[in-house]
Design a protein around this motif. Structure first.
Motif, PDB file in Angstrom:
ATOM      1  N   GLN A 283       0.858  -1.190   0.000  1.00 51.08           N
ATOM      2  CA  GLN A 283       0.000   0.000   0.000  1.00 51.08           C
ATOM      3  C   GLN A 283       0.888   1.232   0.000  1.00 51.08           C
ATOM      4  N   LEU A 284       0.911   1.946  -1.132  1.00 52.02           N
ATOM      5  CA  LEU A 284       1.760   3.122  -1.283  1.00 52.02           C
ATOM      6  C   LEU A 284       3.198   2.767  -0.909  1.00 52.02           C
ATOM      7  N   ASN A 285       3.745   3.372   0.142  1.00 49.22           N
ATOM      8  CA  ASN A 285       5.119   3.103   0.545  1.00 49.22           C
ATOM      9  C   ASN A 285       5.198   2.083   1.674  1.00 49.22           C
ATOM     10  N   ASP A 286       4.085   1.471   2.007  1.00 53.58           N
ATOM     11  CA  ASP A 286       4.044   0.544   3.134  1.00 53.58           C
ATOM     12  C   ASP A 286       3.712  -0.869   2.671  1.00 53.58           C
ATOM     13  N   GLN A 287       3.988  -1.816   3.557  1.00 53.65           N
ATOM     14  CA  GLN A 287       3.571  -3.203   3.389  1.00 53.65           C
ATOM     15  C   GLN A 287       2.718  -3.552   4.600  1.00 53.65           C
ATOM     16  N   ILE A 288       1.549  -4.147   4.378  1.00 52.64           N
ATOM     17  CA  ILE A 288       0.684  -4.468   5.512  1.00 52.64           C
ATOM     18  C   ILE A 288       0.246  -5.928   5.441  1.00 52.64           C
ATOM     19  N   VAL A 289      -0.128  -6.446   6.607  1.00 51.02           N
ATOM     20  CA  VAL A 289      -0.808  -7.742   6.701  1.00 51.02           C
ATOM     21  C   VAL A 289      -2.085  -7.499   7.504  1.00 51.02           C
ATOM     22  N   TYR A 290      -3.018  -8.429   7.372  1.00 51.32           N
ATOM     23  CA  TYR A 290      -4.270  -8.309   8.122  1.00 51.32           C
ATOM     24  C   TYR A 290      -4.251  -9.330   9.260  1.00 51.32           C
ATOM     25  N   ARG A 291      -4.086  -8.793  10.464  1.00 50.65           N
ATOM     26  CA  ARG A 291      -4.074  -9.641  11.647  1.00 50.65           C
ATOM     27  C   ARG A 291      -5.506  -9.819  12.158  1.00 50.65           C
ATOM     28  N   VAL A 292      -5.803 -11.042  12.617  1.00 49.45           N
ATOM     29  CA  VAL A 292      -7.125 -11.331  13.173  1.00 49.45           C
ATOM     30  C   VAL A 292      -6.993 -11.411  14.691  1.00 49.45           C
ATOM     31  N   LYS A 293      -7.796 -10.564  15.356  1.00 48.39           N
ATOM     32  CA  LYS A 293      -7.759 -10.538  16.821  1.00 48.39           C
ATOM     33  C   LYS A 293      -9.180 -10.329  17.333  1.00 48.39           C
ATOM     34  N   GLY A 294      -9.636 -11.249  18.206  1.00 48.93           N
ATOM     35  CA  GLY A 294     -10.992 -11.163  18.709  1.00 48.93           C
ATOM     36  C   GLY A 294     -12.021 -11.367  17.621  1.00 48.93           C
ATOM     37  N   GLY A 295     -11.679 -12.126  16.569  1.00 49.13           N
ATOM     38  CA  GLY A 295     -12.592 -12.372  15.473  1.00 49.13           C
ATOM     39  C   GLY A 295     -12.747 -11.196  14.535  1.00 49.13           C
ATOM     40  N   LYS A 296     -11.922 -10.145  14.690  1.00 52.82           N
ATOM     41  CA  LYS A 296     -11.989  -8.947  13.858  1.00 52.82           C
ATOM     42  C   LYS A 296     -10.669  -8.756  13.113  1.00 52.82           C
ATOM     43  N   VAL A 297     -10.752  -8.112  11.956  1.00 50.12           N
ATOM     44  CA  VAL A 297      -9.572  -7.857  11.127  1.00 50.12           C
ATOM     45  C   VAL A 297      -8.910  -6.548  11.554  1.00 50.12           C
ATOM     46  N   GLU A 298      -7.598  -6.574  11.597  1.00 51.25           N
ATOM     47  CA  GLU A 298      -6.826  -5.390  11.989  1.00 51.25           C
ATOM     48  C   GLU A 298      -5.623  -5.258  11.060  1.00 51.25           C
ATOM     49  N   PRO A 299      -5.564  -4.195  10.216  1.00 53.41           N
ATOM     50  CA  PRO A 299      -4.403  -4.008   9.333  1.00 53.41           C
ATOM     51  C   PRO A 299      -3.161  -3.607  10.137  1.00 53.41           C
ATOM     52  N   ILE A 300      -2.032  -4.235   9.837  1.00 52.71           N
ATOM     53  CA  ILE A 300      -0.793  -3.989  10.564  1.00 52.71           C
ATOM     54  C   ILE A 300       0.321  -3.682   9.569  1.00 52.71           C
ATOM     55  N   LYS A 301       1.012  -2.549   9.757  1.00 54.38           N
ATOM     56  CA  LYS A 301       2.183  -2.243   8.936  1.00 54.38           C
ATOM     57  C   LYS A 301       3.348  -3.133   9.379  1.00 54.38           C
ATOM     58  N   VAL A 302       4.057  -3.678   8.405  1.00 52.80           N
ATOM     59  CA  VAL A 302       5.160  -4.574   8.725  1.00 52.80           C
ATOM     60  C   VAL A 302       6.420  -4.154   7.975  1.00 52.80           C
ATOM     61  N   LYS A 303       7.546  -4.546   8.543  1.00 48.46           N
ATOM     62  CA  LYS A 303       8.847  -4.372   7.882  1.00 48.46           C
ATOM     63  C   LYS A 303       9.338  -5.752   7.495  1.00 48.46           C
ATOM     64  N   LEU A 304       9.653  -5.908   6.212  1.00 43.93           N
ATOM     65  CA  LEU A 304      10.024  -7.222   5.697  1.00 43.93           C
ATOM     66  C   LEU A 304      11.533  -7.407   5.671  1.00 43.93           C
ATOM     67  N   GLY A 305      11.932  -8.669   5.759  1.00 40.29           N
ATOM     68  CA  GLY A 305      13.347  -9.015   5.721  1.00 40.29           C
ATOM     69  C   GLY A 305      13.649 -10.005   4.614  1.00 40.29           C
ATOM     70  N   VAL A 306      14.004 -11.214   5.007  1.00 40.26           N
ATOM     71  CA  VAL A 306      14.413 -12.242   4.059  1.00 40.26           C
ATOM     72  C   VAL A 306      13.238 -12.672   3.183  1.00 40.26           C
ATOM     73  N   ARG A 307      13.510 -12.874   1.900  1.00 37.57           N
ATOM     74  CA  ARG A 307      12.507 -13.391   0.964  1.00 37.57           C
ATOM     75  C   ARG A 307      12.894 -14.806   0.566  1.00 37.57           C
ATOM     76  N   LEU A 308      12.030 -15.754   0.848  1.00 38.71           N
ATOM     77  CA  LEU A 308      12.218 -17.134   0.434  1.00 38.71           C
ATOM     78  C   LEU A 308      11.320 -17.410  -0.767  1.00 38.71           C
ATOM     79  N   ALA A 309      11.253 -18.655  -1.193  1.00 44.06           N
ATOM     80  CA  ALA A 309      10.484 -18.988  -2.400  1.00 44.06           C
ATOM     81  C   ALA A 309       9.019 -18.598  -2.274  1.00 44.06           C
ATOM     82  N   HIS A 310       8.374 -18.962  -1.153  1.00 43.66           N
ATOM     83  CA  HIS A 310       6.947 -18.682  -0.973  1.00 43.66           C
ATOM     84  C   HIS A 310       6.665 -17.964   0.346  1.00 43.66           C
ATOM     85  N   LEU A 311       7.718 -17.537   1.033  1.00 44.53           N
ATOM     86  CA  LEU A 311       7.552 -16.938   2.358  1.00 44.53           C
ATOM     87  C   LEU A 311       8.318 -15.624   2.451  1.00 44.53           C
ATOM     88  N   LEU A 312       7.859 -14.777   3.371  1.00 44.64           N
ATOM     89  CA  LEU A 312       8.530 -13.521   3.666  1.00 44.64           C
ATOM     90  C   LEU A 312       8.769 -13.428   5.164  1.00 44.64           C
TER      91      LEU A 312
END
Length: 349
Positions: A283-312
């Motif tokens: 999203q723009l200059n950010d990377q986010i994931v959607y964390r589920v907490k209490g049965g609700k969705v919560e967008p979280i900004k993340v900082k990425l590191g190592v890139r594997l074949a199918h994982l980050l």
């Protein structure tokens, strides 16, 4: 009365169904929640590897050529054989230079005797110092001519400048060579060099002595090399650092010029948090994931590191035990109610 009992029973059934509804993210999911696949994040060790392409190079390679003109008088090698350093490979006709050298040797002997005689005459004032100097000049001039001829005679012998395997020959007995005409190629095949480039962001993680694995096209074998040198600067055009590694080749099974798939281990991370690649949304200059907490969705900004074949790797933003959405990301928004679908196992990706 019967109607009242029926209403109570229907209510109990509905309550039971509601109580059996599963939840994710440590919270209850409402009956109208969207079903999503998810992953539960746990720390695990991971090797930080990067893959790139490279090329096998000869440790030394030279296209041997004639340094002077002449007729090929002798060929002393077989194509494809091993030649040690200094071995004579091709000889040009040098008879005229050898004859000139003998003539100069005779002149040198006479000039030496003449200089000795004049030095004795100078001692008794029989001649001038200038005459002695002329005799000395004549002697040194002949010596210089002999040295020049020795160079020409040496040019007539084409030798192996280093030990290696001789390639295909380009000359035959009796053919005439001009200066610069190619004779054959000499290649040092053990060890070889592996050349490849790593992106700029990994440049500081490469060090001398580091182990490198690589494979070749058409072969399942994995070969090893050891980094021995890097360029002192990063390329301005490719934004990458050029690296060379030494490759043992005692059996001679590797051939210089071959294309290689290189695997470089940079470091090991003991407690990496990994999520599937599809779980991360740019999203723009950010990377986010959607964390589920209490049965609700919560967008979280993340900082990425190592890139594997199918994982980050997530360096910042998540903690071990967090639940992250993997499917339904286009409909995801803050506060959206979700219920569990399939749990994705990171170890199986």
């Amino acid at each position: 009365m019967n109607i009242f009992l029926m209403i109570v029973m229907v209510g109990l059934v509905l309550a039971g169904c509601s109580g059996n509804q599963a939840s994710i993210g440590n919270g209850a999911a409402p009956s109208q929640a969207m079903r999503v696949d998810y992953v539960v994040v746990h720390s695990r060790p991971v090797a930080n590897k990067i893959e790139m392409t490279g090329t096998l190079l000869a440790a030394e390679s030279a296209l041997l050529s004639a340094q002077t003109s002449g007729l090929v008088k002798g060929i002393y090698f077989k194509e494809g054989e091993y030649a040690s350093r200094g071995r004579l490979l091709v000889k040009l006709d040098d008879r005229q230079w050898l004859a000139q050298r003998k003539k100069l040797e005779a002149q040198l002997d006479i000039a030496q005797k003449d200089l000795t005689r004049k030095q004795k005459l100078l001692e008794i004032k029989g001649i001038s110092q200038a005459e002695v100097d002329d005799a000395l000049l004549q002697l040194e001039s002949i010596k210089a001519d002999i040295q020049e001829l020795d160079v020409r005679i040496d040019f007539a012998a084409i030798r192996a400048p280093f030990s290696g395997r001789v390639g295909l020959r380009n000359v035959s007995l009796g053919s005439y060579l001009s200066a610069g005409d190619p004779v054959t190629q000499l290649v040092q095949v053990d060890p070889l060099r592996l050349e490849f480039s790593v992106p700029e962001k990994y440049a500081n993680q490469v060090r001398s002595g580091q182990s490198v694995n690589f494979t070749l096209s058409g072969s399942d074998s994995v070969y090893q090399a050891s980094v021995y040198a890097t360029e002192p600067v990063i390329s301005e055009t490719t934004r990458a650092l050029r690296i060379r590694a030494r490759v043992p080749n005692r059996q001679g099974e590797l051939i210089a010029g071959a294309f290689a798939e290189v695997n470089l281990l940079l470091d090991s991370i003991p407690d990496a948090l990994l999520v599937p690649t599809e779980a991360v949304v740019p999203q723009l200059n950010d990377q986010i994931v959607y964390r589920v907490k209490g049965g609700k969705v919560e967008p979280i900004k993340v900082k990425l590191g190592v890139r594997l074949a199918h994982l980050l790797q997530v360096q910042e933003g998540l903690s071990s035990g967090d639940t992250v959405m993997v499917s339904g990301l286009l409909q995801a928004k803050e506060g959206l109610a979700v219920k569990p679908g399939e749990e994705i196992q990171v170890d199986k990706l």
